[in-house]
Each structure stands twice: as C-alpha cells, then as structure tokens.
Enzyme design. Structure first.
Site, PDB file in Angstrom:
ATOM      1  N   GLY A 127      49.699  50.844  48.743  1.00  0.00           N
ATOM      2  CA  GLY A 127      51.111  50.632  48.311  1.00  0.00           C
ATOM      3  C   GLY A 127      51.180  49.252  48.993  1.00  0.00           C
ATOM      4  O   GLY A 127      52.287  48.881  49.917  1.00  0.00           O
ATOM      5  N   GLU A 244      38.717  44.816  52.026  1.00  0.00           N
ATOM      6  CA  GLU A 244      38.919  44.877  50.597  1.00  0.00           C
ATOM      7  C   GLU A 244      38.247  43.771  49.880  1.00  0.00           C
ATOM      8  O   GLU A 244      37.307  43.965  48.757  1.00  0.00           O
ATOM      9  CB  GLU A 244      40.649  44.660  50.131  1.00  0.00           C
ATOM     10  CG  GLU A 244      40.635  44.876  48.605  1.00  0.00           C
ATOM     11  CD  GLU A 244      42.066  44.891  48.285  1.00  0.00           C
ATOM     12  OE1 GLU A 244      43.235  44.609  49.090  1.00  0.00           O
ATOM     13  OE2 GLU A 244      42.461  45.233  47.005  1.00  0.00           O
TER      14      GLU A 244
HETATM   15  C1  LIG Z   1      43.876  46.148  37.998  1.00  0.00           C
HETATM   16  C2  LIG Z   1      44.566  46.033  39.223  1.00  0.00           C
HETATM   17  C3  LIG Z   1      44.345  46.767  40.261  1.00  0.00           C
HETATM   18  C4  LIG Z   1      45.309  46.540  41.188  1.00  0.00           C
HETATM   19  N1  LIG Z   1      45.447  47.602  42.291  1.00  0.00           N
HETATM   20  C5  LIG Z   1      46.428  47.514  43.446  1.00  0.00           C
HETATM   21  C6  LIG Z   1      46.481  48.412  44.314  1.00  0.00           C
HETATM   22  O1  LIG Z   1      45.913  49.591  44.201  1.00  0.00           O
HETATM   23  N2  LIG Z   1      47.395  48.343  45.315  1.00  0.00           N
HETATM   24  C7  LIG Z   1      48.196  47.306  45.266  1.00  0.00           C
HETATM   25  O2  LIG Z   1      48.941  47.124  46.318  1.00  0.00           O
HETATM   26  N3  LIG Z   1      48.055  45.995  44.521  1.00  0.00           N
HETATM   27  C8  LIG Z   1      47.128  46.260  43.405  1.00  0.00           C
HETATM   28  N4  LIG Z   1      47.118  45.185  42.603  1.00  0.00           N
HETATM   29  C9  LIG Z   1      47.626  43.909  42.588  1.00  0.00           C
HETATM   30  C10 LIG Z   1      47.173  42.574  43.171  1.00  0.00           C
HETATM   31  O3  LIG Z   1      46.701  42.665  44.504  1.00  0.00           O
HETATM   32  C11 LIG Z   1      47.992  41.359  42.574  1.00  0.00           C
HETATM   33  O4  LIG Z   1      48.072  41.591  41.167  1.00  0.00           O
HETATM   34  C12 LIG Z   1      47.454  40.098  42.772  1.00  0.00           C
HETATM   35  O5  LIG Z   1      47.712  40.146  44.457  1.00  0.00           O
HETATM   36  C13 LIG Z   1      48.476  39.054  42.436  1.00  0.00           C
HETATM   37  O6  LIG Z   1      49.769  39.195  42.139  1.00  0.00           O
HETATM   38  P1  LIG Z   1      50.786  39.320  41.129  1.00  0.00           P
HETATM   39  O7  LIG Z   1      50.113  40.233  40.194  1.00  0.00           O
HETATM   40  O8  LIG Z   1      51.955  39.550  41.611  1.00  0.00           O
HETATM   41  O9  LIG Z   1      50.470  37.904  40.477  1.00  0.00           O
HETATM   42  P2  LIG Z   1      51.333  36.435  40.963  1.00  0.00           P
HETATM   43  O10 LIG Z   1      51.411  36.527  42.518  1.00  0.00           O
HETATM   44  O11 LIG Z   1      52.510  36.547  40.389  1.00  0.00           O
HETATM   45  O12 LIG Z   1      50.650  35.346  40.403  1.00  0.00           O
HETATM   46  C14 LIG Z   1      50.708  35.100  39.094  1.00  0.00           C
HETATM   47  C15 LIG Z   1      49.553  33.661  38.916  1.00  0.00           C
HETATM   48  O13 LIG Z   1      50.101  32.800  39.846  1.00  0.00           O
HETATM   49  C16 LIG Z   1      48.915  32.496  40.383  1.00  0.00           C
HETATM   50  N5  LIG Z   1      49.343  31.958  41.871  1.00  0.00           N
HETATM   51  C17 LIG Z   1      50.170  32.427  42.612  1.00  0.00           C
HETATM   52  N6  LIG Z   1      50.364  31.829  43.769  1.00  0.00           N
HETATM   53  C18 LIG Z   1      49.612  31.014  43.686  1.00  0.00           C
HETATM   54  C19 LIG Z   1      49.198  29.717  44.555  1.00  0.00           C
HETATM   55  N7  LIG Z   1      50.156  29.716  45.733  1.00  0.00           N
HETATM   56  N8  LIG Z   1      48.683  28.680  44.153  1.00  0.00           N
HETATM   57  C20 LIG Z   1      47.719  28.812  42.966  1.00  0.00           C
HETATM   58  N9  LIG Z   1      48.119  29.931  42.210  1.00  0.00           N
HETATM   59  C21 LIG Z   1      48.878  30.660  42.550  1.00  0.00           C
HETATM   60  C22 LIG Z   1      48.190  33.441  40.718  1.00  0.00           C
HETATM   61  O14 LIG Z   1      46.583  33.175  40.874  1.00  0.00           O
HETATM   62  C23 LIG Z   1      48.307  34.115  38.958  1.00  0.00           C
HETATM   63  O15 LIG Z   1      47.111  33.461  38.306  1.00  0.00           O
HETATM   64  C24 LIG Z   1      46.233  45.342  41.440  1.00  0.00           C
HETATM   65  C25 LIG Z   1      46.037  44.375  40.493  1.00  0.00           C
HETATM   66  C26 LIG Z   1      45.358  44.764  39.201  1.00  0.00           C
HETATM   67  C27 LIG Z   1      45.366  43.864  38.221  1.00  0.00           C
END
Ligand SMILES: Cc1cc2nc3c(=O)[nH]c(=O)nc-3n(C[C@H](O)[C@H](O)[C@H](O)COP(=O)(O)OP(=O)(O)OC[C@H]3O[C@@H](n4cnc5c(N)ncnc54)[C@H](O)[C@@H]3O)c2cc1C
Length: 395
Positions: A127, A244
């Site tokens: 989480g 991880e």
């Molecule tokens: C299939 C799947 C399983 C997952 N499982 C888990 C889980 O079990 N537990 C959990 O806690 N999380 C989980 N996650 C979450 C995952 O860690 C996040 O999706 C990830 O960290 C990206 O965050 P976000 O989705 O909020 O995207 P955002 O942070 O909103 O990013 C959106 C886009 O902007 C880009 N971006 C953001 N900041 C920057 C920057 N500073 N410079 C350049 N580009 C940037 C990103 O690369 C991305 O392309 C999972 C995600 C997926 C897709």
C-alpha cells in the site's frame, strides 16, 4: 570476471533442480509454460511447497529461518525454478516486507509475521501508491491519527497488486505535516480483514483483475503494528524499493520466455525467416548482457568489504524493456493467430472455438497488453533514468 560455475555451485544447481523436478506440480508448470492464467490457489500452493522446504524466503539469512544462500545460489535457484515452469514468488511478503521487518521490526513483529510469510500462509499487499502520489510518493495523503495506543487510518491506496487476496498490507501513511513531506510518513502493517478496509477491482487492458483500489475508512490499527519510529517510515520505504526494483529484472523468467518464443516461431513457420531470427538473436544478446550485469552486481555484493553496485534502476529499466520486447516478438511470430483477444483462452484446458487459429497463440494478446505495465510499476522507467542521471552526474 569468471563465468564458469565452481563445482560446488554446479552441485547446488543439480540438487535444486532435482528437488524442483519432484515437487513442482505439473498442472501449475503446464500453465506457466503455456502463458495461462494462474489462480491464487496455484500461486499459494507453490508458495506452501517452497515454505515447507524453507525456500520461500530465498534471500533470508539463517537467523530468520532462511536458507542463508549466497547471491549466486539465489540466482541459480531462480533460474532453475523459472526454466522448470514454476510461478514467480509473489514478492510482497518474502521479498519486500520481510527484509524491512528483519532490519527495522521489533522482535515481537518479527515473531508475529515472519513465520506466516515463510510458510506461504499469509498473503501481503503493498500500500504505497495513491491517486496523486505515485512517482511523487512522498506527497501521499492517507492519514493515520494517533489515539492512545491506536492509529485511526483514513485514505485511499491504488494499483494494489493482488490486493483482493491480501491478508495484510504494508502501508505508508502520513502521521505529520511538519517539515519535509518525507519526514511525516510512517510505515504501518494493516490487517486487511479489519473493519473499514474495502478492496475494489481495477480491470487492466488485458481484461484481468490483478490490481485494485483499497479504501481505508476509520481503520483501527494498533500502534505496535508500526515498523520503525513514528515519522521515520521513509527510511523503510526506500530500503524496500531497492529490493523491489532488483527483483523486477527477472532474468530467469525472460530466459524461459525466450525458449517459448522460439517454440512459437517454429510452430508458426517464421523461424525459417532469417530476419525474424535476427530479431530474436538481438534480444538474446540483450538478455545475456542483462544477466552479466546482474551477476556483476551479485559478485560485488558477495565480496567482503566491497560496496554493492547500485544498479537496481538499470536492472529495472533493461529488464522491463526486454520483457516488453519478447511479448512483441511473440505477437509477430504468431501473426493473425495472435490478433483475436479471447479472455477465456487464458484458462487452462479451454477448448473454445478458435476459428481455425492456433489455440496456443491466443493468450499472446493478453500477455502483450499486460506487459505494457512493466515500465510503470516499481517506479516508472522515466523516473529511474532521472535517479541514474543524478547518481552519475551528481546533481
Ligand atoms: C500494474 C501495476 C501494478 C502496481 N502495483 C502496485 C502495488 O502493488 N502497490 C503500490 O503501492 N503501487 C503499485 N503500482 C503503482 C506504481 O508504483 C505507480 O504507478 C508508479 O510509481 C507511477 O506512478 P503514477 O501511476 O502515479 O504515475 P505518475 O507519477 O503520475 O506519472 C505519470 C507519467 O509522468 C512521468 N513522470 C512523473 N514524474 C516524472 C519526472 N519527475 N520526470 C519525468 N517523468 C515523470 C511518469 O514516468 C509517467 O509516465 C502499480 C502500478 C501498475 C501499473
């Protein structure tokens, strides 16, 4: 760098291979080799078998009931298991939260949680992410308010992988708004059967239910389920993310999927095309390069006094790109047979009407869609590149 395995490493690999051959259930291996859907019962059956042998926590030291293997032995174990068709170990318990408990947990927390993780009985979820807090994780808003010896937790977690099966969830929560965002975060262990925990499915592009939203409404968590000091959870969070990202490279599974790619290409006739074989050869070279990098990192961490190579981000980026590439090549190999997306084709024993198409190709579209996520989870590849650039250029 010495590439030959020592006689004792070869003996170790043979011993593990013999054990896996006689303990891995055939129905599970058949699903893995066919790229079919694994149910919770499949994953947990294998976890229990490993747990009974003391091998579910492969990286655990002996003092915590682990096998005490060297990094190279763990690598060999992963390779033997993957090539035999074993499901990957679900990492949230044995690979992620267990090392945190060993490093930062109290003896009481270790006694309460580690045995159930090793035995495969207790299923953990992660989480961390929230709507609005993914890459910028420290902006998380889920709030834990202290009331005596309890925390009352309110907020929402998202993308929680396999959270629908979760017994427990390790969770980052905000316990203070003072100072930097990182300084006000604590690391809590939450019993997912507690009143106020609601798990809602998110269906992904491949039509599967593997991820979830988790809503926390006035969830009552005893203070003794906090790992580390209050407001010091960011240290645990970062420690866990290193585990991880290294895990995501998954070279062993990739080597098995290369074998499957060649099998599909032969069956579909494209193996006779030199240009297609070139593409496979290019990918194979990349896989060997990734494996060498993993072995170098393992070698460095195994040498007494040596600083481990900090390559988790590199392994995550290359590993995820390679996984995406082999699913693309499988689609190319299968041609029209891979085009229809038949959700039921992921079920073992599906005998539906494939309209003259190769049944073994039908799960490929789902796998292709599913692997788009590998460059996002565990920290997106863009963000990993930023971290690497900072390490290299020192900004
Ligand atoms: C299939 C799947 C399983 C997952 N499982 C888990 C889980 O079990 N537990 C959990 O806690 N999380 C989980 N996650 C979450 C995952 O860690 C996040 O999706 C990830 O960290 C990206 O965050 P976000 O989705 O909020 O995207 P955002 O942070 O909103 O990013 C959106 C886009 O902007 C880009 N971006 C953001 N900041 C920057 C920057 N500073 N410079 C350049 N580009 C940037 C990103 O690369 C991305 O392309 C999972 C995600 C997926 C897709």
């Amino acid at each position: 760098m010495k590439l030959d395995l020592a006689p004792e490493d070869l003996a170790f690999r043979d011993e593990v291979a013999a054990w896996v051959a006689s303990n891995l259930p055939r129905d599970i291996a058949a699903k893995v080799h066919g790229g079919l859907r694994l149910e919770k019962s499949d994953m947990q059956r294998w976890a229990r078998i490993l747990g009974a042998r003391g091998w579910h926590g492969v990286a655990w030291p002996r003092e915590f009931g682990g096998p005490g293997w060297t990094p190279l032995q763990r690598h060999l174990f992963a390779e033997v298991c993957a090539l035999a068709g074993a499901p990957g170990i679900v990492p949230f318990g044995p690979v992620m939260v267990a090392p945190v408990l060993m490093a930062f947990g109290t003896p009481g927390q270790q006694q309460q949680h580690l045995p159930g993780i090793m035995s495969g009985e207790v299923w953990w979820s992660q989480g961390y992410s929230e709507p609005g807090a993914g890459s910028d994780l420290a902006s998380l808003k889920t709030r834990a308010e202290r009331r005596g010896d309890r925390y009352i937790v309110n907020g929402q977690k998202t993308w929680t992988t396999l959270g629908q099966h979760g017994d427990w969830m390790f969770c980052l929560v905000r316990t203070s708004n003072e100072g930097s965002p990182q300084a006000g975060i604590s690391f809590l262990l939450i019993d997912m059967k507690s009143p106020g925990v609601t798990v809602r499915p998110i269906i992904t592009l491949d039509g599967e239910h593997t991820i979830n939203d988790v809503f926390l409404d006035d969830v009552d968590v005893p203070v003794d389920q906090r790992v580390g000091d209050e407001n010091a959870g960011w240290t645990c969070a970062k420690f866990l993310l290193g585990h991880e990202r290294t895990n995501i490279a998954d070279v062993a599974r990739t080597k098995r999927e290369l074998v499957r790619l060649k099998r599909i290409a032969r069956a579909e006739g494209v193996w006779d095309d030199a240009r297609f074989r070139d593409q496979v050869a290019l990918l194979e070279v990349e896989v060997v390069a990734l494996e060498m990098t993993v072995l170098r990192a393992l070698g460095a961490s195994g040498r007494h006094g040596a600083r481990p190579l900090d390559v988790a981000g590199v392994l995550k980026i290359r590993g995820s790109e390679i996984q995406q590439r082999y699913t693309e090549l499988m689609m190319l190999a299968a041609g029209p047979s891979a085009l229809p997306f038949v959700h039921e084709a992921m079920d073992a024993g599906w005998q539906g009407d494939a309209a003259g198409l190769a049944v073994h190709c039908l799960p490929l579209a789902g796998a292709y869609f599913s692997h788009r996520k590998t460059s996002i989870y565990g920290g997106t590849n863009e963000v990993q590149r930023n971290i690497i650039a900072r390490q290299v250029f020192g900004h």
